[in-house]
Design an enzyme around this catalytic site. Structure first.
Site, PDB file in Angstrom:
ATOM      1  N   PRO A  25       0.844  -1.206   0.000  1.00 53.25           N
ATOM      2  CA  PRO A  25       0.000   0.000   0.000  1.00 53.25           C
ATOM      3  C   PRO A  25       0.873   1.247   0.000  1.00 53.25           C
ATOM      4  CG  PRO A  25       0.006  -1.041   2.163  1.00 53.25           C
ATOM      5  CD  PRO A  25       0.708  -1.988   1.244  1.00 53.25           C
ATOM      6  N   LEU A  26       0.548   2.176  -0.887  1.00 49.66           N
ATOM      7  CA  LEU A  26       1.371   3.381  -1.069  1.00 49.66           C
ATOM      8  C   LEU A  26       0.462   4.603  -1.142  1.00 49.66           C
ATOM      9  CD1 LEU A  26       3.583   1.775  -3.829  1.00 49.66           C
ATOM     10  CD2 LEU A  26       4.460   2.545  -1.613  1.00 49.66           C
ATOM     11  N   THR A  27       0.513   5.434  -0.129  1.00 50.79           N
ATOM     12  CA  THR A  27      -0.336   6.625  -0.084  1.00 50.79           C
ATOM     13  C   THR A  27       0.096   7.611  -1.164  1.00 50.79           C
ATOM     14  OG1 THR A  27      -0.708   6.364   2.279  1.00 50.79           O
ATOM     15  CG2 THR A  27      -1.110   8.540   1.364  1.00 50.79           C
ATOM     16  N   ALA A  58      -4.016   3.222   1.301  1.00 42.73           N
ATOM     17  CA  ALA A  58      -4.918   3.242   2.444  1.00 42.73           C
ATOM     18  C   ALA A  58      -6.175   4.039   2.099  1.00 42.73           C
ATOM     19  CB  ALA A  58      -4.214   3.844   3.651  1.00 42.73           C
ATOM     20  N   GLN A 100      -7.022  -1.636   1.254  1.00 44.66           N
ATOM     21  CA  GLN A 100      -6.550  -1.423   2.623  1.00 44.66           C
ATOM     22  C   GLN A 100      -7.476  -0.430   3.324  1.00 44.66           C
ATOM     23  OE1 GLN A 100      -3.097   0.961   3.948  1.00 44.66           O
ATOM     24  NE2 GLN A 100      -2.196  -0.958   4.663  1.00 44.66           N
ATOM     25  N   HIS A 174      -5.739  -1.876   8.118  1.00 44.99           N
ATOM     26  CA  HIS A 174      -4.512  -1.154   8.457  1.00 44.99           C
ATOM     27  C   HIS A 174      -4.434  -1.036   9.979  1.00 44.99           C
ATOM     28  CE1 HIS A 174      -1.019   1.149   8.214  1.00 44.99           C
ATOM     29  NE2 HIS A 174      -1.340   2.035   7.306  1.00 44.99           N
ATOM     30  N   GLY A 175      -3.727  -1.988  10.584  1.00 44.09           N
ATOM     31  CA  GLY A 175      -3.567  -1.995  12.029  1.00 44.09           C
ATOM     32  C   GLY A 175      -2.159  -1.633  12.441  1.00 44.09           C
ATOM     33  N   ALA A 176      -1.474  -0.835  11.613  1.00 45.65           N
ATOM     34  CA  ALA A 176      -0.046  -0.575  11.818  1.00 45.65           C
ATOM     35  C   ALA A 176       0.266   0.917  11.759  1.00 45.65           C
ATOM     36  CB  ALA A 176       0.761  -1.329  10.753  1.00 45.65           C
ATOM     37  N   ASN A 177       1.564   1.209  11.883  1.00 42.28           N
ATOM     38  CA  ASN A 177       2.127   2.532  11.555  1.00 42.28           C
ATOM     39  C   ASN A 177       1.519   3.690  12.330  1.00 42.28           C
ATOM     40  OD1 ASN A 177       2.046   1.140   8.335  1.00 42.28           O
ATOM     41  ND2 ASN A 177       3.899   1.304   9.555  1.00 42.28           N
ATOM     42  N   TYR A 179      -1.599   4.305  13.353  1.00 37.46           N
ATOM     43  CA  TYR A 179      -2.969   4.726  13.075  1.00 37.46           C
ATOM     44  C   TYR A 179      -3.933   4.071  14.080  1.00 37.46           C
ATOM     45  CZ  TYR A 179      -0.675   6.633   8.998  1.00 37.46           C
ATOM     46  OH  TYR A 179       0.181   7.350   8.177  1.00 37.46           O
ATOM     47  N   ARG A 226      -2.506  -5.731   8.861  1.00 38.37           N
ATOM     48  CA  ARG A 226      -1.133  -5.221   8.967  1.00 38.37           C
ATOM     49  C   ARG A 226      -0.881  -4.768  10.402  1.00 38.37           C
ATOM     50  NH1 ARG A 226       2.216  -0.596   5.516  1.00 38.37           N
ATOM     51  NH2 ARG A 226       3.883  -2.031   4.930  1.00 38.37           N
ATOM     52  N   ASN A 234       5.001   7.953  14.702  1.00 46.15           N
ATOM     53  CA  ASN A 234       3.972   8.644  15.497  1.00 46.15           C
ATOM     54  C   ASN A 234       3.667   7.895  16.795  1.00 46.15           C
ATOM     55  OD1 ASN A 234       3.553  10.869  13.841  1.00 46.15           O
ATOM     56  ND2 ASN A 234       2.016   9.819  12.601  1.00 46.15           N
ATOM     57  N   GLY A 295      12.178  -2.548   2.348  1.00 48.33           N
ATOM     58  CA  GLY A 295      13.469  -2.285   1.736  1.00 48.33           C
ATOM     59  C   GLY A 295      14.117  -3.473   1.055  1.00 48.33           C
TER      60      GLY A 295
END
Length: 347
Positions: A25-27, A58, A100, A174-177, A179, A226, A234, A295
């Site tokens: 997924p790429l915003t 997302a 997502q 999206h359960g990551a990063n 948020y 995720r 954050n 990466g």
């Protein structure tokens, strides 16, 4: 050296992937002002349909879920119809695509949805400004009430139904990063004292309720999740978080999900309380299909798959720079290097 990447993979009883490469997924912030996907977005995704599975950018589940400009939604009929054009284009090109589903929680901003509260597990804000809109500072959120949490769960389920109506093959939560779902899972952002806080069981409750509701709505085999056990975006790390994810991943083993997706920007990042890399921590605890990310080159991704560190690999920025990424790797052609100027283009 990369042959493993091109093996077919049975994701569930109805979906077999043509290869083990996922488009991460790429915003891109390319929806129109009503958050409706555009024809340019349909063409963008279709050009990348050679990946085994596309995970869409997302996509917000309701108006107050928005924290970035022009991110697409899945809560109006116009948005559903716009996504139909995207999924049709991907399927016509032989691809498969999951939506997502996203609520940004405490990094939402009322600028996008008018008057109303920014909701989060606890009234704990973050420093900084809204991406791409530096004049908007984050606000201190309101701790969601139990009734508001129940409504959020229902809205995730409705967004999943909308995604299936729009032609998606499934959804990734999206359960990551950093948020909303992730905010419930970390002690630095969840200081509740009710049934959604304090203990690993309680802090996992919202994530598990969303997983259950969405699985009931569209079938567990069409649901991915995720997760970011390592707090790094954050979010402040806390060694107690490990117990939350130990509990959560054990519970997820009892569900027949499509996959669990590592939420990390760089797989080489080390987290002392997790014993090293997030992907290795998750592989040791989750028995189902695991998606690695962060990466990887074609060579390192193939090696990781050969070593069974995970089952599928998601590729992000190289897909922005190379719409034909899969074909280039398969034919050992040089890859175009990503640069940030590419974010302003939708090619």
């Amino acid at each position: 050296m990369t042959s493993t990447l091109f093996e077919q993979f049975k994701l569930n009883d109805t979906l077999t992937l043509n290869n083990r490469i996922l488009m991460a997924p790429l915003t891109r912030c390319m929806a129109d002002d009503n958050l409706v996907p555009t024809e340019a977005m349909a063409a963008y995704y279709a050009r990348r349909a050679d990946s085994g599975l596309i995970i869409s950018e997302a996509t917000i589940i309701r108006p107050d879920a928005q924290g970035y400009p022009n991110t697409p939604g899945l809560f109006t009929q116009a948005q559903i119809d716009g996504w139909k054009n995207v999924t049709r284009a991907v399927h016509n090109a032989g691809g498969k695509i999951f939506a997502q589903l996203w609520h940004v929680g405490r990094v939402a901003h009322p600028y996008f949805f008018g008057e109303g509260d920014v909701l989060a597990p606890s009234a704990i804000g973050v420093e900084g400004t809204v991406p791409r809109m530096r004049d908007l500072s984050y606000q201190t959120p309101k701790a969601a009430t139990t009734a508001e949490i129940k409504q959020l769960v229902a809205d995730y389920a409705q967004a999943a139904k909308n995604a299936i109506e729009a032609g998606f093959d499934g959804v990734e939560l999206h359960g990551a990063n950093g948020y909303l779902i992730d905010q419930f899972l970390h002690y630095s952002s969840n200081q509740r004292t009710d049934e959604y806080g304090e203990t690993p069981e309680n802090m996992s409750r919202f994530a598990l309720e969303v997983v259950a509701a969405v699985s009931d709505a569209i079938g567990a085999q069409k649901v991915g999740l995720r997760l970011s056990p390592g707090a790094y975006f954050n979010m402040e790390p806390d060694h107690r978080d490990k117990a939350v994810f130990d509990y959560l991943l054990a519970k997820l083993n009892a569900r027949e999900l499509a996959f669990v997706h590592v939420g990390i920007f760089d797989d080489n990042m080390q987290f002392e309380h997790l014993g090293g890399r997030v992907s290795d921590y998750m592989r040791a605890r989750y028995n189902g299909t695991l998606v690695g990310v962060g990466g990887f080159t074609p060579q390192t991704a193939s090696q990781a798959l050969d070593n069974k560190r995970f089952d599928l690999v998601a590729i992000g920025r190289p897909f922005i720079a190379n719409p034909d990424y899969v074909n280039k790797v398969k034919n050992q052609q040089p890859l175009t290097q990503y640069n940030e100027e590419m974010l302003a283009q939708l090619v």
